[in-house]
Design a protein around this motif. Structure first.
Motif, PDB file in Angstrom:
ATOM      1  N   ASN A   1       2.611   9.205   2.817  1.00 55.43           N
ATOM      2  CA  ASN A   1       2.696   9.893   3.700  1.00 55.43           C
ATOM      3  C   ASN A   1       3.643   8.765   4.622  1.00 55.43           C
ATOM      4  O   ASN A   1       4.017   7.829   4.026  1.00 55.43           O
ATOM      5  N   ALA A   2       4.264   9.201   5.478  1.00 53.55           N
ATOM      6  CA  ALA A   2       5.430   8.424   6.307  1.00 53.55           C
ATOM      7  C   ALA A   2       4.714   6.889   6.364  1.00 53.55           C
ATOM      8  O   ALA A   2       5.457   6.121   6.744  1.00 53.55           O
ATOM      9  N   MET A   3       3.476   6.738   7.028  1.00 51.73           N
ATOM     10  CA  MET A   3       2.867   6.017   7.577  1.00 51.73           C
ATOM     11  C   MET A   3       3.176   4.461   5.532  1.00 51.73           C
ATOM     12  O   MET A   3       3.652   3.608   7.055  1.00 51.73           O
ATOM     13  N   GLU A   4       2.590   5.054   5.140  1.00 46.81           N
ATOM     14  CA  GLU A   4       2.814   4.266   3.746  1.00 46.81           C
ATOM     15  C   GLU A   4       4.318   4.148   3.982  1.00 46.81           C
ATOM     16  O   GLU A   4       4.502   2.668   3.627  1.00 46.81           O
ATOM     17  N   ILE A   5       5.763   4.800   3.660  1.00 44.62           N
ATOM     18  CA  ILE A   5       6.775   4.618   3.078  1.00 44.62           C
ATOM     19  C   ILE A   5       7.395   3.558   4.639  1.00 44.62           C
ATOM     20  O   ILE A   5       7.799   2.301   4.222  1.00 44.62           O
ATOM     21  N   ALA A   6       7.117   3.437   5.868  1.00 44.75           N
ATOM     22  CA  ALA A   6       7.184   2.730   7.063  1.00 44.75           C
ATOM     23  C   ALA A   6       6.635   1.419   6.681  1.00 44.75           C
ATOM     24  O   ALA A   6       7.640   1.152   6.918  1.00 44.75           O
ATOM     25  N   GLN A   7       5.362   1.580   5.951  1.00 46.74           N
ATOM     26  CA  GLN A   7       4.880  -0.107   5.892  1.00 46.74           C
ATOM     27  C   GLN A   7       5.621  -0.593   4.573  1.00 46.74           C
ATOM     28  O   GLN A   7       5.793  -1.644   4.251  1.00 46.74           O
ATOM     29  N   ARG A   8       5.929   0.180   3.174  1.00 47.10           N
ATOM     30  CA  ARG A   8       6.482  -0.242   2.903  1.00 47.10           C
ATOM     31  C   ARG A   8       8.241  -0.629   2.283  1.00 47.10           C
ATOM     32  O   ARG A   8       8.329  -1.151   1.834  1.00 47.10           O
ATOM     33  N   ILE A   9       8.797  -0.011   3.219  1.00 45.60           N
ATOM     34  CA  ILE A   9      10.085  -0.635   3.583  1.00 45.60           C
ATOM     35  C   ILE A   9      10.418  -1.298   4.646  1.00 45.60           C
ATOM     36  O   ILE A   9      11.601  -1.584   5.765  1.00 45.60           O
ATOM     37  N   ARG A  10       9.471  -1.854   5.783  1.00 48.29           N
ATOM     38  CA  ARG A  10       8.955  -2.504   6.558  1.00 48.29           C
ATOM     39  C   ARG A  10       9.922  -1.763   7.687  1.00 48.29           C
ATOM     40  O   ARG A  10      10.877  -2.319   8.418  1.00 48.29           O
ATOM     41  N   SER A  11       9.551  -0.634   8.033  1.00 47.88           N
ATOM     42  CA  SER A  11      10.328   0.390   9.274  1.00 47.88           C
ATOM     43  C   SER A  11       9.584   0.612  10.321  1.00 47.88           C
ATOM     44  O   SER A  11       8.502   0.758  10.016  1.00 47.88           O
ATOM     45  N   SER A  12       9.830   1.781  11.277  1.00 48.81           N
ATOM     46  CA  SER A  12       9.258   1.873  12.449  1.00 48.81           C
ATOM     47  C   SER A  12       8.450   2.900  11.761  1.00 48.81           C
ATOM     48  O   SER A  12       9.122   4.054  10.710  1.00 48.81           O
ATOM     49  N   TYR A  13       7.351   4.411  12.182  1.00 51.15           N
ATOM     50  CA  TYR A  13       6.885   5.344  11.193  1.00 51.15           C
ATOM     51  C   TYR A  13       8.018   6.683  11.725  1.00 51.15           C
ATOM     52  O   TYR A  13       8.078   7.248  11.353  1.00 51.15           O
ATOM     53  N   GLU A  14       7.755   6.128  13.736  1.00 48.97           N
ATOM     54  CA  GLU A  14       9.298   6.597  14.073  1.00 48.97           C
ATOM     55  C   GLU A  14      10.641   7.383  13.345  1.00 48.97           C
ATOM     56  O   GLU A  14      10.959   7.931  13.233  1.00 48.97           O
ATOM     57  N   ASN A  15      10.833   5.765  13.393  1.00 52.09           N
ATOM     58  CA  ASN A  15      12.624   6.222  11.972  1.00 52.09           C
ATOM     59  C   ASN A  15      11.658   6.620  10.449  1.00 52.09           C
ATOM     60  O   ASN A  15      13.063   7.073  10.051  1.00 52.09           O
TER      61      ASN A  15
END
Length: 123
Positions: free
Chosen positions: A30-44
């Protein structure tokens, strides 16, 4: 292919999401997991995957370009996976970067006291 490369060049987040998904071709996130793994914001990450407001054009999103798929397994929670076209594109960028057709450069800079990695793709 030029439209896809243009979209990737315009957004480092799109590039990071694509590389992340390509390195896990059999998995869905999900987008939140990706955001955490690539160290980016959820919105981006949402913007890179499916478009978000004026900053991320929906037509240039990874889903619209056919590089990722979106499925809703739970109400309101979408999961994303790379497509065969996404894998092929990521492999082409990797292969081309080995023979210097594509130049990837990464720079570590300080931004508000934090180290931030910026990358530039030249085609």
């Amino acid at each position: 292919m030029d439209q896809i490369m243009s979209a990737i060049i315009k957004s480092m987040v799109r590039f990071k999401v694509l590389v992340f998904l390509a390195s896990h071709p059999k998995d869905e996130f999900n987008a939140m997991e990706i955001a955490q793994r690539i160290r980016s914001s959820y919105e981006n990450v949402i913007g890179a995957l499916r478009g978000y407001g004026k900053r991320y054009n929906k037509a240039l999103s990874l889903v619209s370009l056919g590089l990722a798929t979106q499925t809703e397994k739970e109400p309101g929670i979408s999961f994303y996976r790379i497509t065969p076209a996404g894998i092929e594109f990521a492999e082409r960028v990797r292969r081309d970067s080995l023979d210097n057709t594509v130049k990837l450069s990464f720079v570590c800079i300080e931004e508000n006291g934090n180290s931030v990695i910026r990358a530039r793709v030249e085609w």
